[in-house]
Design a protein around this motif. Structure first.
Motif: not given
Length: 124
Positions: A113-120
Motif C-alpha cells: 500500500y505504501y510503495l509507489s508502484d504496488g510492490g514486487a
C-alpha cells in the motif's frame, strides 16, 4: 464401523452442548477461530523490480503490523524488490513486498500500500 465412529464423533459435541444448556440455561457462545499471525515468512530474491515509498513508513520482520518493526524509512526511499506475499490488509491492500533499502544491507517487509508502484511482481 468407521462410519459409526465418525457419526459418534460428530454428535458428541451436540450432546455436550445440550447438557450445558440444561445446566446453565444457555449454550456457550462459539469463539471465533484464533488466527495465528506469523512473522517468519520465507522469501527469496526473485524480482528485479524497484520502487519508492509513498510516505514515511516502517518496514517489518513479517507482513503484519503486529510484527516487530526494524526501523522507519523516509518518503521517496528506493526499495529493491525481492518477492511478495499476502499478509495483513492495509487500506484494503493485502500484499507485502520483501525488499532491500537501496545503498544498504537493510531488508524487511514493506506493505505494498505504501510503495509507489504496488510492490514486487514475483510471489515468494
Amino acid at each position: 464401523m468407521k462410519k459409526s465412529l465418525r457419526r459418534a464423533a460428530l454428535t458428541l459435541p451436540a450432546i455436550v452442548a445440550a447438557g450445558l444448556v440444561g445446566v446453565g440455561g444457555a449454550a456457550p457462545a462459539q469463539a471465533d477461530p484464533i488466527q495465528t499471525l506469523s512473522c517468519n515468512h520465507g522469501h527469496t530474491n526473485k524480482d528485479s523490480g524497484e520502487g519508492r515509498t509513498k510516505t514515511r513508513m516502517r518496514y517489518r520482520t513479517g507482513p503484519h503490523t503486529s510484527c516487530s518493526a526494524y526501523a522507519w524509512v523516509d518518503k521517496g526511499t528506493l526499495i529493491y524488490y525481492h518477492c511478495w506475499t499476502t499478509g495483513e490488509s492495509i487500506e484494503g491492500k493485502r500484499t507485502w513486498t520483501w525488499g532491500r533499502i537501496a545503498g544498504t544491507q537493510k531488508q524487511g517487509w514493506f506493505s505494498d500500500y505504501y510503495l509507489s508502484d504496488g510492490g514486487a511482481t514475483k510471489q515468494c
